[in-house]
Design a protein around this motif. Structure first.
Motif, PDB file in Angstrom:
ATOM      1  N   GLN A  42       0.802  -1.206   0.000  1.00  0.00           N
ATOM      2  CA  GLN A  42       0.000   0.000   0.000  1.00  0.00           C
ATOM      3  C   GLN A  42       0.845   1.270   0.000  1.00  0.00           C
ATOM      4  O   GLN A  42       0.420   2.294  -0.509  1.00  0.00           O
ATOM      5  CB  GLN A  42      -0.926  -0.003   1.210  1.00  0.00           C
ATOM      6  N   VAL A  43       2.007   1.230   0.576  1.00  0.00           N
ATOM      7  CA  VAL A  43       2.894   2.387   0.614  1.00  0.00           C
ATOM      8  C   VAL A  43       3.780   2.328  -0.622  1.00  0.00           C
ATOM      9  O   VAL A  43       4.206   1.262  -1.050  1.00  0.00           O
ATOM     10  CB  VAL A  43       3.766   2.360   1.899  1.00  0.00           C
ATOM     11  N   SER A  44       4.072   3.491  -1.192  1.00  0.00           N
ATOM     12  CA  SER A  44       4.891   3.503  -2.405  1.00  0.00           C
ATOM     13  C   SER A  44       6.297   2.981  -2.124  1.00  0.00           C
ATOM     14  O   SER A  44       6.787   3.023  -0.999  1.00  0.00           O
ATOM     15  CB  SER A  44       4.969   4.922  -2.973  1.00  0.00           C
ATOM     16  N   ASN A  45       6.938   2.487  -3.155  1.00  0.00           N
ATOM     17  CA  ASN A  45       8.285   1.930  -3.018  1.00  0.00           C
ATOM     18  C   ASN A  45       9.268   2.972  -2.512  1.00  0.00           C
ATOM     19  O   ASN A  45      10.139   2.672  -1.707  1.00  0.00           O
ATOM     20  CB  ASN A  45       8.765   1.373  -4.353  1.00  0.00           C
ATOM     21  N   GLY A  46       9.151   4.209  -2.985  1.00  0.00           N
ATOM     22  CA  GLY A  46      10.071   5.263  -2.562  1.00  0.00           C
ATOM     23  C   GLY A  46       9.981   5.551  -1.071  1.00  0.00           C
ATOM     24  O   GLY A  46      11.004   5.693  -0.394  1.00  0.00           O
ATOM     25  N   LEU A  47       8.772   5.624  -0.549  1.00  0.00           N
ATOM     26  CA  LEU A  47       8.602   5.871   0.887  1.00  0.00           C
ATOM     27  C   LEU A  47       9.080   4.683   1.713  1.00  0.00           C
ATOM     28  O   LEU A  47       9.657   4.857   2.790  1.00  0.00           O
ATOM     29  CB  LEU A  47       7.141   6.189   1.206  1.00  0.00           C
ATOM     30  N   THR A  48       8.850   3.480   1.213  1.00  0.00           N
ATOM     31  CA  THR A  48       9.333   2.291   1.917  1.00  0.00           C
ATOM     32  C   THR A  48      10.848   2.311   2.014  1.00  0.00           C
ATOM     33  O   THR A  48      11.414   2.066   3.085  1.00  0.00           O
ATOM     34  CB  THR A  48       8.870   1.014   1.190  1.00  0.00           C
ATOM     35  N   LEU A  49      11.508   2.623   0.909  1.00  0.00           N
ATOM     36  CA  LEU A  49      12.968   2.671   0.922  1.00  0.00           C
ATOM     37  C   LEU A  49      13.482   3.822   1.783  1.00  0.00           C
ATOM     38  O   LEU A  49      14.478   3.671   2.486  1.00  0.00           O
ATOM     39  CB  LEU A  49      13.504   2.797  -0.506  1.00  0.00           C
ATOM     40  N   LEU A  50      12.799   4.952   1.748  1.00  0.00           N
ATOM     41  CA  LEU A  50      13.247   6.122   2.512  1.00  0.00           C
ATOM     42  C   LEU A  50      13.102   5.909   4.016  1.00  0.00           C
ATOM     43  O   LEU A  50      14.023   6.209   4.783  1.00  0.00           O
ATOM     44  CB  LEU A  50      12.473   7.373   2.083  1.00  0.00           C
ATOM     45  N   PHE A  51      11.964   5.380   4.449  1.00  0.00           N
ATOM     46  CA  PHE A  51      11.695   5.290   5.880  1.00  0.00           C
ATOM     47  C   PHE A  51      12.030   3.934   6.515  1.00  0.00           C
ATOM     48  O   PHE A  51      12.127   3.840   7.734  1.00  0.00           O
ATOM     49  CB  PHE A  51      10.242   5.653   6.178  1.00  0.00           C
ATOM     50  N   LEU A  52      12.195   2.903   5.715  1.00  0.00           N
ATOM     51  CA  LEU A  52      12.584   1.595   6.261  1.00  0.00           C
ATOM     52  C   LEU A  52      13.965   1.163   5.777  1.00  0.00           C
ATOM     53  O   LEU A  52      14.794   0.734   6.566  1.00  0.00           O
ATOM     54  CB  LEU A  52      11.543   0.534   5.888  1.00  0.00           C
ATOM     55  N   GLY A  53      14.178   1.251   4.486  1.00  0.00           N
ATOM     56  CA  GLY A  53      15.436   0.779   3.917  1.00  0.00           C
ATOM     57  C   GLY A  53      16.638   1.625   4.283  1.00  0.00           C
ATOM     58  O   GLY A  53      17.686   1.098   4.675  1.00  0.00           O
ATOM     59  N   LEU A  54      16.518   2.951   4.153  1.00  0.00           N
ATOM     60  CA  LEU A  54      17.656   3.826   4.432  1.00  0.00           C
ATOM     61  C   LEU A  54      18.089   3.778   5.889  1.00  0.00           C
ATOM     62  O   LEU A  54      19.284   3.626   6.157  1.00  0.00           O
ATOM     63  CB  LEU A  54      17.343   5.260   3.992  1.00  0.00           C
TER      64      LEU A  54
END
Length: 122
Positions: A42-54
């Motif tokens: 449901q969350v965009s890939n960019g936000l997932t990477l920014l707030f979880l991945g980074l």
């Protein structure tokens, strides 16, 4: 004479090298997800990477750099090279774990994008 591996130098290098490689990992993961049309939900890939991945990549890289650099030996260059190799291995493991998600529906076989070099394992 000041120690070449002082805590200030160590902290600076940990943030610069760890932060730079974490950002690079996120960029490569984003490219892989776009190439394979991976959708994480449901969350965009960019936000997932920014707030979880980074944050995950930053923590792993900075802590790993600090530990290896501090305990790899007294020679500055050898400690730096050892820490850089450790980060490269850790980032490859993180990319293999989340950058090529085989469980996510995508168009790439096993989640590996076509531009990824075959000689680098995932």
């Amino acid at each position: 004479m000041a120690n070449a591996k002082s805590s200030r130098v160590e902290s600076f290098l940990a943030v610069v090298v760890g932060g730079g490689t974490a950002f690079g990992l996120i960029v490569i993961t984003s490219r892989a997800w776009k190439a394979c049309h991976v959708d994480v939900g449901q969350v965009s890939n960019g936000l997932t990477l920014l707030f979880l991945g980074l944050p995950l990549a930053l923590i792993v890289n900075i802590v790993l750099f600090t530990l290896v650099f501090r305990y790899a030996g007294k020679a500055f260059l050898m400690s730096f090279i050892a820490a850089a190799i450790a980060i490269a291995i850790a980032d490859l493991a993180l990319f293999s774990w989340q950058g090529t998600p085989a469980g996510s529906p995508g168009i790439c076989p096993a989640g590996v994008p076509p531009w990824w070099p075959a000689w680098i394992p995932t």
